[in-house]
Design an enzyme around this catalytic site. Structure first.
Site, PDB file in Angstrom:
ATOM      1  CB  SER A   1       4.543   4.698   2.706  1.00  0.00           C
ATOM      2  OG  SER A   1       3.491   5.436   2.142  1.00  0.00           O
TER       3      SER A   1
ATOM      4  N   GLY B   1       8.102   0.730   0.627  1.00  0.00           N
ATOM      5  CA  GLY B   1       8.866   0.276  -0.527  1.00  0.00           C
ATOM      6  C   GLY B   1       9.403   1.472  -1.296  1.00  0.00           C
ATOM      7  CB  VAL B   2       8.977   2.660  -4.816  1.00  0.00           C
ATOM      8  CG1 VAL B   2       9.452   1.396  -5.487  1.00  0.00           C
ATOM      9  CG2 VAL B   2       7.489   2.796  -4.918  1.00  0.00           C
ATOM     10  CE1 TYR B   3       4.999   6.255  -4.337  1.00  0.00           C
ATOM     11  CE2 TYR B   3       3.192   6.245  -2.789  1.00  0.00           C
ATOM     12  CZ  TYR B   3       3.650   6.370  -4.080  1.00  0.00           C
ATOM     13  OH  TYR B   3       2.757   6.626  -5.104  1.00  0.00           O
TER      14      TYR B   3
ATOM     15  CB  ILE C   1      -0.623  -9.133   0.730  1.00  0.00           C
ATOM     16  CG1 ILE C   1      -1.840  -8.708   1.550  1.00  0.00           C
ATOM     17  CG2 ILE C   1      -0.575  -8.391  -0.601  1.00  0.00           C
ATOM     18  CD1 ILE C   1      -1.766  -7.266   2.039  1.00  0.00           C
TER      19      ILE C   1
ATOM     20  N   GLY D   1       5.641  -3.090  -7.223  1.00  0.00           N
ATOM     21  CA  GLY D   1       5.554  -3.545  -5.838  1.00  0.00           C
ATOM     22  C   GLY D   1       4.289  -4.347  -5.571  1.00  0.00           C
TER      23      GLY D   1
ATOM     24  CG  ASP E   1      -0.709  -0.704  -7.267  1.00  0.00           C
ATOM     25  OD1 ASP E   1      -1.773  -1.333  -7.403  1.00  0.00           O
ATOM     26  OD2 ASP E   1      -0.557   0.478  -7.641  1.00  0.00           O
TER      27      ASP E   1
HETATM   28  N1  AR6 Z   1       2.890  -9.052  -0.363  1.00  0.00           N
HETATM   29  C1  AR6 Z   1       3.213  -8.362   0.758  1.00  0.00           C
HETATM   30  N2  AR6 Z   1       4.057  -7.323   0.765  1.00  0.00           N
HETATM   31  C2  AR6 Z   1       4.616  -6.955  -0.414  1.00  0.00           C
HETATM   32  C3  AR6 Z   1       4.344  -7.616  -1.632  1.00  0.00           C
HETATM   33  C4  AR6 Z   1       3.435  -8.717  -1.570  1.00  0.00           C
HETATM   34  N3  AR6 Z   1       3.084  -9.395  -2.661  1.00  0.00           N
HETATM   35  N4  AR6 Z   1       5.053  -7.014  -2.620  1.00  0.00           N
HETATM   36  C5  AR6 Z   1       5.758  -6.028  -2.047  1.00  0.00           C
HETATM   37  N5  AR6 Z   1       5.512  -5.992  -0.722  1.00  0.00           N
HETATM   38  P1  AR6 Z   1       5.604  -0.878  -2.335  1.00  0.00           P
HETATM   39  P2  AR6 Z   1       4.856   1.877  -1.504  1.00  0.00           P
HETATM   40  C6  AR6 Z   1       6.026  -5.067   0.298  1.00  0.00           C
HETATM   41  O1  AR6 Z   1       6.778  -0.336  -3.062  1.00  0.00           O
HETATM   42  O2  AR6 Z   1       6.160   2.100  -0.873  1.00  0.00           O
HETATM   43  C7  AR6 Z   1       3.704   1.084  -6.524  1.00  0.00           C
HETATM   44  O3  AR6 Z   1       4.313   1.262  -7.777  1.00  0.00           O
HETATM   45  C8  AR6 Z   1       7.320  -4.347   0.046  1.00  0.00           C
HETATM   46  O4  AR6 Z   1       8.423  -5.200   0.377  1.00  0.00           O
HETATM   47  O5  AR6 Z   1       4.756  -1.896  -3.014  1.00  0.00           O
HETATM   48  O6  AR6 Z   1       3.618   2.275  -0.739  1.00  0.00           O
HETATM   49  C9  AR6 Z   1       2.402   1.860  -6.387  1.00  0.00           C
HETATM   50  O7  AR6 Z   1       1.703   1.934  -7.608  1.00  0.00           O
HETATM   51  C10 AR6 Z   1       7.203  -3.153   0.977  1.00  0.00           C
HETATM   52  O8  AR6 Z   1       7.555  -3.525   2.320  1.00  0.00           O
HETATM   53  O9  AR6 Z   1       4.573   0.324  -1.904  1.00  0.00           O
HETATM   54  C11 AR6 Z   1       2.869   3.209  -5.940  1.00  0.00           C
HETATM   55  O10 AR6 Z   1       3.266   4.014  -7.025  1.00  0.00           O
HETATM   56  C12 AR6 Z   1       5.694  -2.850   0.976  1.00  0.00           C
HETATM   57  O11 AR6 Z   1       5.069  -4.002   0.394  1.00  0.00           O
HETATM   58  C13 AR6 Z   1       4.067   2.901  -5.084  1.00  0.00           C
HETATM   59  O12 AR6 Z   1       4.560   1.628  -5.534  1.00  0.00           O
HETATM   60  C14 AR6 Z   1       5.278  -1.636   0.173  1.00  0.00           C
HETATM   61  O13 AR6 Z   1       6.126  -1.462  -0.946  1.00  0.00           O
HETATM   62  C15 AR6 Z   1       3.709   2.756  -3.635  1.00  0.00           C
HETATM   63  O14 AR6 Z   1       4.876   2.606  -2.890  1.00  0.00           O
END
Ligand code: AR6
Length: 183
Positions: free
Chosen positions: A122, A124-126, A16, A37, A39
């Site tokens: 949400s 990923g780690v959530y 993204i 992630g 973020d």
């Molecule tokens: N482009 C597109 N999608 C992505 C990318 C990217 N560069 N990187 C990861 N994803 P997550 P959450 C996908 O864990 O679950 C952070 O520490 C990933 O594969 O990023 O909402 C924040 O600070 C997954 O499908 O977000 C919060 O503390 C999706 O993005 C916490 O994680 C979301 O995964 C939020 O957790």
């Protein structure tokens, strides 16, 4: 791909942070001060001035979002949305996730942005179950579009093929089923 009125919804396997759109949405936490992630990837790509701007925002509650500039990103804006942590579904997780998508689109509209890309907030780690999250994401975007008429292009940015397949199958299901009434 799905066309709803004047707006195109599509899913792409893409980082993204590379997208040349008016706004990208970040899956942030309540501090808005970065994390792992997507973020972490957004903050790395946008550079340190994004964190400086985020420090002025005073955090954000779950289910809401705040907007900043895009700094070194190609995207002009970053919408920082705070998704719910999945606790089994009994803590309004679905409503909070829907609220993230709604608020993010409203902020996109208010910034006069026409194109916006969402990650799978949400998922990923959530730990939000991905199939349900994808249904909520698409349904909420469709329900909100009448209130955001300037938004013409919504991209669901997927990190892997499995996530992309979920969006594609939900688009297919909707193309085959009669349109549902807005919620
Ligand atoms: N482009 C597109 N999608 C992505 C990318 C990217 N560069 N990187 C990861 N994803 P997550 P959450 C996908 O864990 O679950 C952070 O520490 C990933 O594969 O990023 O909402 C924040 O600070 C997954 O499908 O977000 C919060 O503390 C999706 O993005 C916490 O994680 C979301 O995964 C939020 O957790």
């Amino acid at each position: 791909m799905l066309t709803i009125g004047h707006c195109t919804l599509e899913a792409r396997i893409v980082d993204i942070t590379t997208l040349d759109v008016d706004a990208i949405v970040n899956a942030a936490n309540t501090s808005l001060l970065g994390g792992g992630g997507v973020d972490g990837a957004i903050h790395r790509a946008a550079g340190p001035d994004l964190l400086r701007e985020c420090e002025t925002l005073g955090g954000c509650v779950t289910g809401d979002a705040k907007i900043t500039g895009g700094h070194r990103l190609k995207a002009r804006h970053v919408v920082h949305a705070v998704g719910p942590v999945w606790h089994g579904g009994e803590r309004s997780e679905a409503e909070l996730l829907a609220a993230c998508y709604r608020r993010s689109l409203e902020l996109t509209r208010d910034a006069k942005a026409k194109s916006v890309a969402f990650p799978a907030i949400s998922c990923g780690v959530y730990r939000f179950p991905a199939d349900e999250a994808v249904r909520i994401a698409i349904q909420t975007v469709i329900d909100t579009l009448p209130h955001t008429p300037a938004v013409e292009h919504v991209i669901f940015a997927c990190f892997d093929e499995a996530m992309h397949a979920r969006y594609q199958s939900e688009f297919e299901r909707r193309l085959q089923a009669p349109p549902s009434k807005p919620a």
